[in-house]
Design an enzyme around this catalytic site. Structure first.
Site, mmCIF file in Angstrom:
data_model
loop_
_atom_site.group_PDB
_atom_site.id
_atom_site.type_symbol
_atom_site.label_atom_id
_atom_site.label_comp_id
_atom_site.label_asym_id
_atom_site.label_seq_id
_atom_site.Cartn_x
_atom_site.Cartn_y
_atom_site.Cartn_z
ATOM 1 N N LYS A 169 -38.655 2.268 1.673
ATOM 2 C CA LYS A 169 -38.544 3.637 1.150
ATOM 3 C C LYS A 169 -39.040 4.612 2.218
ATOM 4 C CE LYS A 169 -40.023 6.293 -2.954
ATOM 5 N NZ LYS A 169 -40.755 6.214 -4.239
ATOM 6 N N SER A 190 -38.330 7.601 -8.337
ATOM 7 C CA SER A 190 -37.925 8.171 -7.080
ATOM 8 C C SER A 190 -37.437 7.138 -6.060
ATOM 9 C CB SER A 190 -39.098 8.950 -6.477
ATOM 10 O OG SER A 190 -40.178 8.089 -6.185
ATOM 11 N N SER A 217 -41.839 4.957 -10.472
ATOM 12 C CA SER A 217 -40.775 5.080 -9.474
ATOM 13 C C SER A 217 -40.233 3.787 -8.896
ATOM 14 C CB SER A 217 -41.243 5.966 -8.326
ATOM 15 O OG SER A 217 -41.008 7.294 -8.675
HETATM 16 N N1 GLN Z 1 -40.715 10.193 -12.119
HETATM 17 C C1 GLN Z 1 -42.133 10.383 -11.966
HETATM 18 C C2 GLN Z 1 -42.425 11.735 -11.379
HETATM 19 O O1 GLN Z 1 -41.507 12.429 -11.046
HETATM 20 C C3 GLN Z 1 -42.733 9.278 -11.183
HETATM 21 C C4 GLN Z 1 -42.623 9.430 -9.735
HETATM 22 C C5 GLN Z 1 -43.189 8.286 -8.973
HETATM 23 O O2 GLN Z 1 -43.550 7.257 -9.543
HETATM 24 N N2 GLN Z 1 -43.295 8.481 -7.677
HETATM 25 O O3 GLN Z 1 -43.548 12.116 -11.258
#
Ligand code: GLN
Length: 494
Positions: A79, A154, A178
């Site tokens: 990532k 994400s 994420s």
């Molecule tokens: N979707 C969640 C957010 O937008 C989690 C993001 C993540 O785990 N990096 O905060």
């Protein structure tokens, strides 16, 4: 070679019997990415030259009889918020659009030492903020099962890359879901380890008390193989666990699970959960019972505080972590400013996307002296209550089971303008981050519309062994039914 169905385990076997060389495998994956990624957009950059060079060197070492690591010749995608020495690491943001780290994150170092070949950096929501990978400053990633749908986020690029057969292993980060939510949306396995089990050194911070790095793979066994490599103490990360952890995860995958107790939190199955997801989880629960696991419903009354607690804590930490990007010490610098203040304001305004700005504003607000007690302090107190409730529940149950998400993958563009709806995607996943416990998402079925459905197991801190064992045995029972459908859908993707 059928890369779509290729697993890390099968690659290891193939290398053992000299069925193919590392260079052949590496170039086969790279060719597939170059041929098909224009349809998916899983990658931001490829590390083509380096990867092929590494592969050749590894082939020579293998030919000379030298000992190689446990992931020798396994392609891995990283990532783009995890630092890679000499390769751009952008966080999918204009702010870090030209950042080339002079060092590898600890996980990258561990993977390379184990013989893995880094093939590229994957797309993500900017600074890991989002649930759909639509917040990238560069491109929108599509779900390989249905390209009109989001891959989740994400770590959407990492999950899509594994699902599309671009790599057998991808690394993601999970602050509120994420890794698990995109794994669920893309029909692959994603693990968020216990906080501190995997080093965060070299992971560009979003919310430091919640962030964890973890693997995304096709199977639970592959997940166990990769987790073994990336765990361990790290003097460069003071929050890394210093005790001893048994990390022979793959050794225990076949252990008898009869008699284990799994709790089903009643509140996780109430209103708002997609009917087909409920159905798929019920089938999995039946399978577990057939394996003589004891499954029991219980009450965990936390649904109303999970998301708000997460949102406040993560935004507060983000506003502090992202303060360093001022165009002077770090990041993009605007070139048309009259004075210092304007330079900072312009740099941040021009380089951060909408969602990142929203989080910084929310975080700054909840930390401001007049609102601190009402928001940040309250959220910190809620965090302790949630931790206590999970501790109690996990005294009674070996694991907790739930859906990974309440909804199926949604359309690209459907939720991007509705921030609150988007946040609902994390409704079941945030708890593992708030409490620091490990959680895994595995595919457990498909909807009528042929979209993958994910199931989540959560366990006590450092119970990854148990988590993987139960997940593996359930996966073995479930895949039999899914195989036919899976192949049909994947072919449609090409
Ligand atoms: N979707 C969640 C957010 O937008 C989690 C993001 C993540 O785990 N990096 O905060």
């Amino acid at each position: 070679m059928n890369l779509e169905a290729m697993t890390l385990e099968r690659l290891k076997q193939g290398y053992r019997i000299k069925q193919f060389s590392v260079k052949e495998i590496t170039t086969a994956y790279l060719d597939r990415i170059k041929r098909l990624d224009n349809k998916i957009n899983a990658f931001i950059h490829l590390c083509e030259e380096e990867a092929v060079k590494e592969a050749k060197a590894l082939d020579e070492r293998i030919a000379s009889g030298a000992e190689v690591g446990p992931l020798a010749g396994i392609p891995v995608a990283i990532k783009d918020n995890i630092c890679t020495d000499g390769f751009k690491t952008t966080c999918a943001s204009k702010m870090l659009g030209n950042f080339v780290p002079p060092y590898d994150a600890t996980v990258v170092k561990q993977l390379k030492e184990a013989g893995a070949i880094v093939i590229g950096k994957t797309n993500m929501d900017e600074f890991a903020m989002g649930s759909s990978t639509e917040n990238s400053a560069f491109k929108i990633t599509r779900n390989p099962w249905n390209r009109d749908k989001v891959p989740g986020g994400s770590s959407g690029g990492s999950a899509a890359a594994v699902a599309a057969g671009f790599t057998p292993l991808a690394i993601g980060s999970d602050t509120g879901g994420s890794i698990r939510q995109p794994a669920a949306f893309c029909g692959v396995v994603g693990l968020k380890p216990t906080y501190g089990l995997v080093s965060r050194y070299g992971l560009i911070a979003f919310a430091s008390s919640l962030d964890q790095i973890g693997p995304i793979t096709k199977t639970v066994k592959d997940c166990a193989y990769s987790l073994e490599v990336i765990t361990g103490k790290d003097p460069l990360d003071s929050t890394c666990y210093k005790g001893v952890v048994n990390r022979d995860y793959k050794e225990i995958l076949e252990e008898n699970i009869a008699g284990l107790k799994i709790g089903v939190p009643r509140e996780f199955f109430q209103e708002g959960v997609d009917h087909e997801i409920q159905q798929a989880i019920k089938i999995s629960i039946k399978k577990l019972e057939e394996m003589r696991v004891i499954v029991e419903e219980f009450s965990l009354p936390i649904m109303d505080i999970g998301l708000s607690t997460y949102r406040i804590l993560s935004s507060a930490e983000a506003s502090s972590n992202l303060a360093r990007y001022d165009g002077i010490r770090y990041g993009y610098r605007s070139d048309n400013s009259a004075d210092l203040e304007e330079l900072i304001v312009n740099s941040r305004t021009e380089a951060f996307g909408k969602e990142v700005k929203r989080r910084i504003m929310l975080g700054t607000y909840v930390l401001s002296s007049s609102h601190y007690n009402n928001y940040y302090k309250k959220a910190a107190e809620n965090r302790i209550s949630i931790e206590n409730m999970f501790k109690e529940a996990l005294k009674k149950y070996d694991l907790i089971i739930s859906p990974t998400t309440s909804q199926l993958p949604f359309n690209i563009g459907e939720k991007i303008a509705h921030s609150l709806e988007m946040h609902q995607s994390d409704i079941y996943t945030v708890f593992a981050n708030i409490t620091g416990i490990p959680a895994i998402s595995i595919p457990c079925g498909f909807s009528q519309s042929r979209l993958p459905i994910g199931l989540q197991f959560m366990g006590s801190p450092f119970s990854e062994g148990k988590l993987l064992t139960v997940a593996h045995q359930l996966e073995e029972r479930l895949t039999l039914q899914q195989q036919g459908l899976e192949l049909e859908v994947r072919e449609g993707c090409d």
